[in-house]
Design an enzyme around this catalytic site. Sequence first.
Site, PDB file in Angstrom:
ATOM      1  N   ASP A 230      31.885   9.442  47.852  1.00 52.78           N
ATOM      2  CA  ASP A 230      33.176   8.821  47.496  1.00 52.78           C
ATOM      3  C   ASP A 230      33.333   7.460  48.164  1.00 52.78           C
ATOM      4  OD1 ASP A 230      33.565  11.378  46.494  1.00 52.78           O
ATOM      5  OD2 ASP A 230      35.558  11.628  47.347  1.00 52.78           O
ATOM      6  N   THR A 249      29.580   4.197  43.274  1.00 59.50           N
ATOM      7  CA  THR A 249      28.982   5.262  44.078  1.00 59.50           C
ATOM      8  C   THR A 249      28.641   6.471  43.201  1.00 59.50           C
ATOM      9  OG1 THR A 249      31.087   6.355  44.569  1.00 59.50           O
ATOM     10  CG2 THR A 249      30.419   4.589  46.068  1.00 59.50           C
ATOM     11  N   GLY A 250      28.193   7.549  43.842  1.00 59.53           N
ATOM     12  CA  GLY A 250      27.801   8.742  43.100  1.00 59.53           C
ATOM     13  C   GLY A 250      28.943   9.693  42.804  1.00 59.53           C
ATOM     14  N   ASP A 251      30.151   9.409  43.302  1.00 58.58           N
ATOM     15  CA  ASP A 251      31.264  10.337  43.068  1.00 58.58           C
ATOM     16  C   ASP A 251      32.549   9.530  42.902  1.00 58.58           C
ATOM     17  OD1 ASP A 251      32.659  12.685  42.761  1.00 58.58           O
ATOM     18  OD2 ASP A 251      31.909  13.648  44.568  1.00 58.58           O
ATOM     19  N   ASP A 252      33.675  10.032  43.399  1.00 56.79           N
ATOM     20  CA  ASP A 252      34.943   9.328  43.206  1.00 56.79           C
ATOM     21  C   ASP A 252      34.902   7.939  43.843  1.00 56.79           C
ATOM     22  OD1 ASP A 252      36.059  11.615  42.007  1.00 56.79           O
ATOM     23  OD2 ASP A 252      36.593  12.425  43.958  1.00 56.79           O
TER      24      ASP A 252
END
Length: 292
Positions: A230, A249-252
């Site tokens: 995140d 990024t890879g998430d939120d």
Amino acid sequence: MPPFLLSLLLLFTISVPFSSCIAVGEVITCSGIVPMKYRNDKISIADFGGVGDGKTLNTKAFREAIYRIQHLRRRGGSLLYIPPGVYLTESFNLTSHMTLYLARGAVIKATQDTWNWPLIAPLPSYGRGRERAGGRYMSFIHGDGLRDVIITGENGTIDGQGDVWWDMWRQRTLLFTRPNLVEFVNSSGIIISNVIFHNSPFWNIHPVYSSNVVIRYVTILAPLDSPNTDGIDPDSSSNVCIEDSYISTGDDLVAVKSGWDEYGIAYGRPKLWHHYPEDNRIIPVRWNSNRK
Ligand SMILES: *[C@@H]1O[C@H](CO)[C@@H](O)[C@H](O)[C@H]1NC(C)=O
Ligand SMILES: *[C@@H]1O[C@H](CO)[C@@H](O)[C@H](O)[C@H]1NC(C)=O
Ligand SMILES: *[C@@H]1O[C@H](CO)[C@@H](O)[C@H](O)[C@H]1NC(C)=O
């Protein structure tokens, strides 16, 4: 959560906390929420034996420089200058009334030695721990109970070298909850600006139980397949202002939180608190009492 509720929540986040300091109709920006301070007292990590060769472990230099800031307590606080170079280090704690200043080309790089990474207690609003029960790894750069802290400079980089942690998560060999890149717990008067965050082991910037936090002109980068990286997670905090940043990024990218499931509910510290400067009260914002 249905989308309309989310947008309502966002509206509240932006309009309620700042209503006391900004006139109606004025453009709301982060400027002025926390004043950017000039610090007369300046020290360099090089004065404490810091070596930016990408190989030397600089833990002692960081801890001694910050110990000096904490104990000499110079009027107006102190600035710790990180010159160009790659400074490998273990995690370290910041102190109040300091600026961590990264020059252009300065990189503060986290060690990948996960065995010696310090452990701290889980946050009460996360109960047993977010990923594994028991303790959690301290964030790479950590602040607890601080005020008046600035992380800024000429777009230097804080590099978490997170791939070892992502692999442990993927292979299910993690022993405790992964470290955030930068975390402030129970802190206020924080500015994070003009810094690049790279490859965090877990969440990048995590203000929790904190207030008056400004995050602007930051760049946050991690691979799209990196787990739980995140960007910014304001958590049980108030007066957090985020603007003019680039996050991939890879998430939120930004996720507003108030703890984790039943642990967050039991702890009962909501996302929105209102600070009344007249008498320094901090009170949870309630939905109906603010519908004016
Ligand atoms: C850093 O802060 C954490 C959390 O407050 C504390 O547990 C730890 O002892 C501190 N580490 C050092 C080296 O001061
Ligand atoms: C939060 O930090 C302040 C110092 O800034 C301290 O007095 C207070 O006890 C801390 N509260 C908690 C819950 O840790
Ligand atoms: C640093 O990055 C920010 C955000 O991308 C940008 O606005 C600013 O001009 C840059 N500053 C320098 C000194 O390069």
